[in-house]
Design an enzyme around this catalytic site. Structure first.
Site, PDB file in Angstrom:
ATOM      1  N   LYS A 188      28.581  20.101  33.994  1.00  0.00           N
ATOM      2  CA  LYS A 188      27.962  20.366  35.300  1.00  0.00           C
ATOM      3  C   LYS A 188      27.095  21.621  35.266  1.00  0.00           C
ATOM      4  CE  LYS A 188      30.480  17.541  38.453  1.00  0.00           C
ATOM      5  NZ  LYS A 188      31.220  17.402  39.689  1.00  0.00           N
ATOM      6  N   LYS A 233      29.249   7.725  30.795  1.00  0.00           N
ATOM      7  CA  LYS A 233      30.133   7.315  31.901  1.00  0.00           C
ATOM      8  C   LYS A 233      29.331   6.844  33.123  1.00  0.00           C
ATOM      9  CE  LYS A 233      31.975  10.508  34.659  1.00  0.00           C
ATOM     10  NZ  LYS A 233      32.789  11.562  35.264  1.00  0.00           N
ATOM     11  N   LYS A 250      28.371   8.715  39.891  1.00  0.00           N
ATOM     12  CA  LYS A 250      27.716   8.716  41.205  1.00  0.00           C
ATOM     13  C   LYS A 250      26.364   9.380  41.148  1.00  0.00           C
ATOM     14  CE  LYS A 250      32.097   9.486  43.478  1.00  0.00           C
ATOM     15  NZ  LYS A 250      33.000  10.383  44.129  1.00  0.00           N
TER      16      LYS A 250
HETATM   17  P1  TYM Z   1      35.993  11.951  41.081  1.00  0.00           P
HETATM   18  O1  TYM Z   1      35.732  11.987  42.543  1.00  0.00           O
HETATM   19  O2  TYM Z   1      34.872  12.291  40.154  1.00  0.00           O
HETATM   20  O3  TYM Z   1      36.523  10.535  40.662  1.00  0.00           O
HETATM   21  C1  TYM Z   1      37.629   9.917  41.299  1.00  0.00           C
HETATM   22  C2  TYM Z   1      38.443   9.106  40.295  1.00  0.00           C
HETATM   23  O4  TYM Z   1      37.642   8.113  39.664  1.00  0.00           O
HETATM   24  C3  TYM Z   1      37.743   8.233  38.246  1.00  0.00           C
HETATM   25  N1  TYM Z   1      36.454   7.871  37.653  1.00  0.00           N
HETATM   26  C4  TYM Z   1      36.282   6.915  36.725  1.00  0.00           C
HETATM   27  N2  TYM Z   1      37.164   6.100  36.116  1.00  0.00           N
HETATM   28  C5  TYM Z   1      36.661   5.223  35.210  1.00  0.00           C
HETATM   29  N3  TYM Z   1      35.366   5.142  34.889  1.00  0.00           N
HETATM   30  C6  TYM Z   1      34.434   5.928  35.456  1.00  0.00           C
HETATM   31  N4  TYM Z   1      33.152   5.811  35.145  1.00  0.00           N
HETATM   32  C7  TYM Z   1      34.891   6.885  36.434  1.00  0.00           C
HETATM   33  N5  TYM Z   1      34.271   7.819  37.196  1.00  0.00           N
HETATM   34  C8  TYM Z   1      35.242   8.417  37.925  1.00  0.00           C
HETATM   35  C9  TYM Z   1      38.089   9.697  38.006  1.00  0.00           C
HETATM   36  O5  TYM Z   1      38.721   9.874  36.763  1.00  0.00           O
HETATM   37  C10 TYM Z   1      39.000   9.992  39.165  1.00  0.00           C
HETATM   38  O6  TYM Z   1      40.324   9.578  38.885  1.00  0.00           O
HETATM   39  N6  TYM Z   1      38.415  16.235  40.288  1.00  0.00           N
HETATM   40  C11 TYM Z   1      38.569  14.884  40.762  1.00  0.00           C
HETATM   41  C12 TYM Z   1      39.098  14.800  42.181  1.00  0.00           C
HETATM   42  C13 TYM Z   1      40.366  15.545  42.388  1.00  0.00           C
HETATM   43  C14 TYM Z   1      41.665  15.131  41.952  1.00  0.00           C
HETATM   44  C15 TYM Z   1      42.547  16.174  42.395  1.00  0.00           C
HETATM   45  C16 TYM Z   1      42.148  14.023  41.265  1.00  0.00           C
HETATM   46  C17 TYM Z   1      40.497  16.732  43.013  1.00  0.00           C
HETATM   47  N7  TYM Z   1      41.829  17.103  43.033  1.00  0.00           N
HETATM   48  C18 TYM Z   1      43.936  16.079  42.155  1.00  0.00           C
HETATM   49  C19 TYM Z   1      43.525  13.957  41.004  1.00  0.00           C
HETATM   50  C20 TYM Z   1      44.399  14.983  41.455  1.00  0.00           C
HETATM   51  C21 TYM Z   1      37.205  14.221  40.741  1.00  0.00           C
HETATM   52  O7  TYM Z   1      36.186  14.856  40.860  1.00  0.00           O
HETATM   53  O8  TYM Z   1      37.254  12.865  40.743  1.00  0.00           O
END
Ligand code: TYM
Length: 334
Positions: free
Chosen positions: A115, A197, A200
Site C-alpha cells: 500500500k 490478487k 477492489k
Molecule cells: P478486506 O476488506 O481487504 O477483505 C475482506 C476479506 O476478504 C478476503 N479477500 C480475499 N479472499 C480471496 N481472494 C481474494 N482475492 C480476496 N480479497 C480479499 C480477505 O482475506 C478478508 O478475509 N484487514 C482486513 C479487515 C479486518 C479484519 C479484522 C479481518 C480488519 N480487522 C479482524 C479479520 C479480523 C481487510 O482489509 O480485509
C-alpha cells in the site's frame, strides 16, 4: 461444550463494495460457520481511513456493506454484526497494543509495503499501525478462529505474537487466535492478470467481479478473462488464468478439478468461461435480490446497526477493562 468463537471483518471501501474474492475467500464461509460457532462480524470502516476516502461515499458504502452482509446470509439475531467505529473499545485497545508492537515487525508487513507503494503520496501512520488495530478487533472478542483469505495470514500471525507477548508480560489476558483459511479459494486472482490478487482497487474494471454486478456484466467479465494459448481445461502449474477459473467454478459447484476437467474435455475455453460466468451469476442472484430488498428498508438496517453496536460494546468492554487493569491504567471511580 461451549461453542468456539469466530470473528472476522471486512472493509466497506472500494467501488461496488465487495468482490467475488471477498465472497469466495471469506464471506461465503461466514454464513455457513454460524451453524457451528459463536460468530462476530463487522464492517472495518476505521481500517478504510488508512487510504484517502470520499466521506459521503464511505458513509454510504458502510450502510450498503452492512446490508450486503445480511444479504449474504449473516443473521444478526444469531451472530454479532456491527460497524467497527460504533464501538469505541477498538480504537482504545488498538492504542494500548500499539505500545506493544515493534516498528521492525510492522515494517515487515507486506500489505504495508504494497500500500505504501500504491499510495506513495500518503504513507500515513495509520497504514503502518493497521495491524495493531486489527489485533485489537480480534483480541477484544477472545476469538478462537478468524476466517480470512490468504492475504490476511501475516496480520493474523502478528496478532498472535502480540497476544502472546502481552500474556507473557501480564498473565493470561487474550485468547491466542488461529487463522482459518479455506483450502480452495483463499486467493481468487484477477481475471485480467491472473498472477495478481482480485482486488477492489484494481483500475481495470474487467479484472474484478463485484457482488452486485448484473448477470450480463458478470458474463462479459468472464468472457474476457485472460487465459493462455493452449486449449485444454486442466489444472496445471503455469495455467494461472484457467486454474483461477477452475477454482471459482469448483468452489461454487462443489466439483473437483478432475470432474471439471472431464466435464470440459474436448470443449474450448469459450464454453468453459461461459459456464463459469453463468454459475457465478446464478450464485450471486439471491444475494443481489436480497440486497435490493434490504437496502430499501432503512429502518430495519438502523435497528440492527444499533443493536449490534450495543452488544459489541458490552462484550468487548470486558476484555478492554481487563487489559486496562493489566497495564496499570487507573479505573474511573464509580
Ligand atoms: P478486506 O476488506 O481487504 O477483505 C475482506 C476479506 O476478504 C478476503 N479477500 C480475499 N479472499 C480471496 N481472494 C481474494 N482475492 C480476496 N480479497 C480479499 C480477505 O482475506 C478478508 O478475509 N484487514 C482486513 C479487515 C479486518 C479484519 C479484522 C479481518 C480488519 N480487522 C479482524 C479479520 C479480523 C481487510 O482489509 O480485509
Amino acid at each position: 461444550m461451549e461453542k468456539k468463537s469466530i470473528l472476522s471483518g471486512i472493509q466497506p471501501s472500494g467501488e461496488g463494495i465487495f468482490t467475488l474474492g471477498n465472497y469466495i475467500g471469506a464471506i461465503r464461509n461466514w454464513g455457513v460457520m454460524q451453524e457451528e460457532y459463536d460468530c462476530a462480524y463487522f464492517i472495518a470502516d476505521l481500517h478504510s481511513l488508512t487510504v484517502r476516502q470520499d466521506p459521503q461515499t464511505l458513509k454510504k458504502q458502510s450502510l450498503s456493506a452492512f446490508a450486503l452482509l445480511l444479504a449474504c446470509g449473516i443473521d444478526p439475531d444469531r451472530s454479532l454484526l456491527f460497524v467497527q467505529s460504533h464501538v469505541r473499545t477498538h480504537a482504545e485497545l488498538a492504542w494500548i497494543l500499539n505500545c506493544y508492537s515493534q516498528m521492525g515487525e510492522l515494517s515487515r508487513m507486506t500489505q504495508f509495503k504494497d500500500k505504501s507503494a500504491q499510495h506513495a503520496d500518503n504513507i500515513n501512520a495509520g497504514l503502518f499501525t493497521y495491524p495493531a488495530l486489527m489485533a485489537a478487533d480480534i483480541l477484544l472478542y477472545q476469538a478462537d478462529l478468524v476466517p480470512v483469505g490468504a492475504d490476511q495470514k501475516q496480520h493474523l500471525e502478528f496478532t498472535r505474537d502480540v497476544a502472546v507477548r502481552f500474556n507473557n508480560l501480564y498473565g493470561e489476558t487474550f485468547k491466542v487466535p488461529d487463522a482459518y483459511i479455506p483450502k480452495a479459494g483463499a486467493k481468487v486472482m484477477s481475471l485480467q492478470e491472473p498472477t495478481k490478487k482480485m482486488s477492489k482497487s484494481d483500475e481495470n474494471k474487467n479484472a474484478t467481479v463485484l457482488l452486485l454486478d448484473e448477470p450480463a456484466v458478470i458474463m462479459n467479465k468472464f468472457k474476457r478473462a485472460v487465459t493462455d494459448s493452449e486449449k485444454e481445461v486442466v489444472f496445471r502449474e503455469g495455467k494461472d488464468g484457467i486454474n483461477n477459473l477452475m477454482t471459482i467454478y469448483g468452489v461454487l459447484t462443489g466439483k473437483t478439478n478432475e470432474e471439471i476437467e472431464a466435464e470440459f474435455a474436448g470443449k474450448g475455453y469459450g464454453d468453459f468461461k461461459a459456464a463459469v460466468g453463468e454459475c457465478v451469476a446464478e450464485a450471486l442472484r439471491p444475494v443481489r435480490e436480497e440486497y435490493a430488498r434490504l437496502i430499501a428498508d432503512k429502518a430495519y438496517l438502523e435497528t440492527k446497526i444499533k443493536e449490534g453496536a450495543q452488544k459489541a460494546e458490552a462484550v468487548s468492554w470486558k476484555t478492554l477493562r481487563k487489559a486496562r487493569k493489566r497495564v496499570g491504567l487507573l479505573e474511573l471511580p464509580r
